[in-house]
Design a protein around this motif. Structure first.
Motif, mmCIF file in Angstrom:
data_model
loop_
_atom_site.group_PDB
_atom_site.id
_atom_site.type_symbol
_atom_site.label_atom_id
_atom_site.label_comp_id
_atom_site.label_asym_id
_atom_site.label_seq_id
_atom_site.Cartn_x
_atom_site.Cartn_y
_atom_site.Cartn_z
ATOM 1 N N ASP A 10 71.115 6.101 29.318
ATOM 2 C CA ASP A 10 71.833 4.952 28.767
ATOM 3 C C ASP A 10 70.867 3.778 28.658
ATOM 4 O O ASP A 10 70.112 3.486 29.591
ATOM 5 C CB ASP A 10 73.008 4.567 29.671
ATOM 6 C CG ASP A 10 74.106 5.628 29.672
ATOM 7 O OD1 ASP A 10 74.259 6.300 28.646
ATOM 8 O OD2 ASP A 10 74.795 5.780 30.705
ATOM 9 N N PHE A 11 70.883 3.106 27.511
ATOM 10 C CA PHE A 11 69.998 1.968 27.296
ATOM 11 C C PHE A 11 70.668 1.029 26.307
ATOM 12 O O PHE A 11 71.798 1.263 25.859
ATOM 13 C CB PHE A 11 68.619 2.423 26.782
ATOM 14 C CG PHE A 11 68.657 3.097 25.433
ATOM 15 C CD1 PHE A 11 68.315 2.408 24.285
ATOM 16 C CD2 PHE A 11 69.040 4.437 25.319
ATOM 17 C CE1 PHE A 11 68.348 3.021 23.049
ATOM 18 C CE2 PHE A 11 69.079 5.059 24.075
ATOM 19 C CZ PHE A 11 68.739 4.350 22.943
ATOM 20 N N SER A 12 70.003 -0.034 25.966
ATOM 21 C CA SER A 12 70.534 -0.987 24.988
ATOM 22 C C SER A 12 69.427 -1.364 24.016
ATOM 23 O O SER A 12 68.238 -1.262 24.340
ATOM 24 C CB SER A 12 71.086 -2.240 25.677
ATOM 25 O OG SER A 12 70.077 -2.901 26.417
ATOM 26 N N ASP A 13 69.835 -1.799 22.811
ATOM 27 C CA ASP A 13 68.845 -2.203 21.835
ATOM 28 C C ASP A 13 68.432 -3.654 22.082
ATOM 29 O O ASP A 13 68.838 -4.274 23.073
ATOM 30 C CB ASP A 13 69.368 -2.009 20.408
ATOM 31 C CG ASP A 13 70.624 -2.845 20.125
ATOM 32 O OD1 ASP A 13 70.893 -3.790 20.891
ATOM 33 O OD2 ASP A 13 71.322 -2.556 19.140
ATOM 34 N N ILE A 35 67.512 10.647 33.115
ATOM 35 C CA ILE A 35 66.097 10.582 32.770
ATOM 36 C C ILE A 35 65.682 9.117 32.660
ATOM 37 O O ILE A 35 66.517 8.215 32.572
ATOM 38 C CB ILE A 35 65.801 11.314 31.446
ATOM 39 C CG1 ILE A 35 66.742 10.829 30.327
ATOM 40 C CG2 ILE A 35 65.914 12.816 31.627
ATOM 41 C CD1 ILE A 35 66.509 11.512 28.998
ATOM 42 N N VAL A 36 64.377 8.893 32.647
ATOM 43 C CA VAL A 36 63.829 7.536 32.604
ATOM 44 C C VAL A 36 63.126 7.340 31.269
ATOM 45 O O VAL A 36 62.264 8.150 30.887
ATOM 46 C CB VAL A 36 62.845 7.290 33.760
ATOM 47 C CG1 VAL A 36 62.283 5.871 33.697
ATOM 48 C CG2 VAL A 36 63.532 7.524 35.104
ATOM 49 N N GLY A 37 63.495 6.282 30.572
ATOM 50 C CA GLY A 37 62.889 5.994 29.284
ATOM 51 C C GLY A 37 61.857 4.886 29.372
ATOM 52 O O GLY A 37 61.792 4.142 30.360
ATOM 53 N N THR A 38 61.054 4.753 28.336
ATOM 54 C CA THR A 38 60.084 3.672 28.255
ATOM 55 C C THR A 38 60.774 2.419 27.708
ATOM 56 O O THR A 38 61.985 2.383 27.543
ATOM 57 C CB THR A 38 58.911 4.067 27.354
ATOM 58 O OG1 THR A 38 59.393 4.233 26.010
ATOM 59 C CG2 THR A 38 58.283 5.372 27.825
ATOM 60 N N ALA A 39 59.978 1.403 27.395
ATOM 61 C CA ALA A 39 60.550 0.173 26.841
ATOM 62 C C ALA A 39 61.205 0.423 25.486
ATOM 63 O O ALA A 39 62.166 -0.247 25.115
ATOM 64 C CB ALA A 39 59.465 -0.900 26.717
ATOM 65 N N ASN A 40 60.682 1.401 24.738
ATOM 66 C CA ASN A 40 61.271 1.798 23.451
ATOM 67 C C ASN A 40 61.579 3.287 23.513
ATOM 68 O O ASN A 40 60.807 4.117 23.014
ATOM 69 C CB ASN A 40 60.314 1.498 22.296
ATOM 70 C CG ASN A 40 60.054 0.018 22.133
ATOM 71 O OD1 ASN A 40 60.984 -0.754 21.937
ATOM 72 N ND2 ASN A 40 58.784 -0.378 22.228
ATOM 73 N N PRO A 41 62.705 3.653 24.100
ATOM 74 C CA PRO A 41 62.969 5.078 24.331
ATOM 75 C C PRO A 41 63.294 5.867 23.069
ATOM 76 O O PRO A 41 63.077 7.078 23.026
ATOM 77 C CB PRO A 41 64.164 5.059 25.289
ATOM 78 C CG PRO A 41 64.848 3.755 25.020
ATOM 79 C CD PRO A 41 63.764 2.791 24.670
ATOM 80 N N VAL A 42 63.830 5.220 22.039
ATOM 81 C CA VAL A 42 64.256 5.936 20.835
ATOM 82 C C VAL A 42 63.779 5.189 19.599
ATOM 83 O O VAL A 42 63.985 3.980 19.470
ATOM 84 C CB VAL A 42 65.799 6.086 20.784
ATOM 85 C CG1 VAL A 42 66.222 6.680 19.451
ATOM 86 C CG2 VAL A 42 66.294 6.948 21.935
ATOM 87 N N ILE A 43 63.143 5.916 18.692
ATOM 88 C CA ILE A 43 62.726 5.361 17.398
ATOM 89 C C ILE A 43 63.159 6.343 16.317
ATOM 90 O O ILE A 43 62.740 7.503 16.303
ATOM 91 C CB ILE A 43 61.203 5.161 17.331
ATOM 92 C CG1 ILE A 43 60.739 4.216 18.444
ATOM 93 C CG2 ILE A 43 60.794 4.622 15.960
ATOM 94 C CD1 ILE A 43 59.223 4.103 18.544
ATOM 95 N N ILE A 44 64.021 5.913 15.404
ATOM 96 C CA ILE A 44 64.510 6.752 14.314
ATOM 97 C C ILE A 44 63.833 6.325 13.014
ATOM 98 O O ILE A 44 63.805 5.138 12.690
ATOM 99 C CB ILE A 44 66.043 6.656 14.180
ATOM 100 C CG1 ILE A 44 66.712 7.201 15.454
ATOM 101 C CG2 ILE A 44 66.530 7.428 12.962
ATOM 102 C CD1 ILE A 44 68.214 7.089 15.450
ATOM 103 N N LYS A 45 63.271 7.299 12.307
ATOM 104 C CA LYS A 45 62.543 7.009 11.070
ATOM 105 C C LYS A 45 63.129 7.807 9.919
ATOM 106 O O LYS A 45 63.513 8.963 10.081
ATOM 107 C CB LYS A 45 61.054 7.366 11.234
ATOM 108 C CG LYS A 45 60.326 6.594 12.308
ATOM 109 C CD LYS A 45 58.869 7.033 12.390
ATOM 110 C CE LYS A 45 58.096 6.247 13.446
ATOM 111 N NZ LYS A 45 56.685 6.683 13.526
#
Length: 321
Positions: A10-13, A35-45
């Motif tokens: 779970d994260f926020s934009d 799980i542990v995400g980075t500062a930018n866990p998801v990038i959609i292109k």
């Protein structure tokens, strides 16, 4: 095949909107692991090569995670094709989760002992979904914790690996093939092929079509079938989808169908959207004009500052043919 959620984050934009990342495994049944995400866990292109008329717009998702002493991701180094799915969910307001809660109606509730967050008013909807690609795992060579990157795709770009599907074969109620004269045909709708081709992606999405073109009956001058979309009215001979008696690839056929209708396809909100390119332009110049009336009763239609423009967009939901 069924997929079960194995990992979740779970994260926020950047604007504080709630988001959720899920990693699903084929036939998995068990606990959901954090799980542990980075500062930018998801990038959609979205890939379009700067071509406005490119008919197939594939998308990908980059997942950035942290490998720690307690969480490792060795299983993502090598795995079978389509074994893992990536799903990105977005949080939307749920009005029913607040004042309509059944707890309000219980008079003898022990409110001091009740662990309920009245401010919780968010439900999650699927925003993007795709399959993890096995040869895109990267990690740093250093002591923990360190970052790893995974990549998932929606498989639109892999359709050239599949030949065009066979035409429809009409069958009886018991599944046997109809053999009487006139019970089989070489003609199938363009939508039949679109539906069959998209099934090769492995993503069971709904298909939404936005196109203002309709088939007109020349005798009456009215739309022939109101509930049909453009692709259901186009009939294709299955032998026209061959070249030197060899089947064309599914991607080439899909591109051709979309090009002749000036359309494009892309994934959004876990659905396939097929949109006419002209709709992007037409909806910006057609719609309803609302004018105001001044104190003398005259219309101020010529006054641009007092004109409200309301473009109208209609999206058709198309089910399985």
């Amino acid at each position: 095949m069924a997929y079960g959620v194995k990992y979740e984050l779970d994260f926020s934009d950047v604007k504080g909107n709630q988001r959720s990342l899920q990693i699903l495994k084929k036939n998995y049944v068990g606990d959901v692991n954090p799980i542990v995400g980075t500062a930018n866990p998801v990038i959609i292109k979205y890939t379009n090569d700067d071509d406005f008329y490119n008919p197939i717009i594939g998308s990908s998702c980059i997942v950035n995670l942290k490998n720690t002493d307690t969480i490792s991701y060795d299983e993502f180094i090598n795995f079978d094709e389509r074994e893992y799915k990536i799903r990105v969910n977005i949080g939307v307001e749920d009005e029913a989760a607040d004042i309509d809660s059944p707890l309000w109606q219980v008079a003898d509730t022990n409110w001091d002992a009740t662990n309920y967050n009245w401010a919780t008013g968010t439900i999650f909807q699927v925003y993007w979904e795709g399959f993890l690609v096995s040869d895109t795992f990267t990690e740093a060579i250093q002591s923990k914790p360190f970052d790893i990157s995974l990549r998932a795709i929606d498989n639109l770009g892999t359709l050239d690996s599949f030949l065009i599907p066979d035409g429809r074969i009409n069958t009886n109620a018991d599944g046997t093939i109809k053999v009487a004269a006139g019970e089989q045909t070489l003609l199938d709708s363009a939508f039949y092929y679109i539906h069959k081709i998209l099934a090769f992606t492995g993503l069971d999405f709904d298909i939404y079509i936005q196109n203002n073109i309709r088939k007109i009956n020349p005798s009456t001058g009215s739309v022939e079938t109101e509930n049909n979309n453009l692709f259901q009215d186009i009939l294709i001979n299955e032998f026209a989808l061959q070249e030197n008696f060899s089947k064309l690839s599914s991607k080439k056929v899909l591109e051709n169908i979309l090009r002749i209708t000036n359309s494009r396809i892309y994934q959004a909100n876990a659905s396939w959207y097929i949109v006419s390119n002209s709709n992007y332009y037409d909806t910006s110049i057609s719609g309803a004009l609302t004018t105001t009336v001044d104190s003398t009763g005259d219309s101020t239609e010529e006054n641009q500052d007092n004109t409200v423009f309301n473009p109208q967009v209609t999206t058709l939901a198309i089910g399985t043919p």
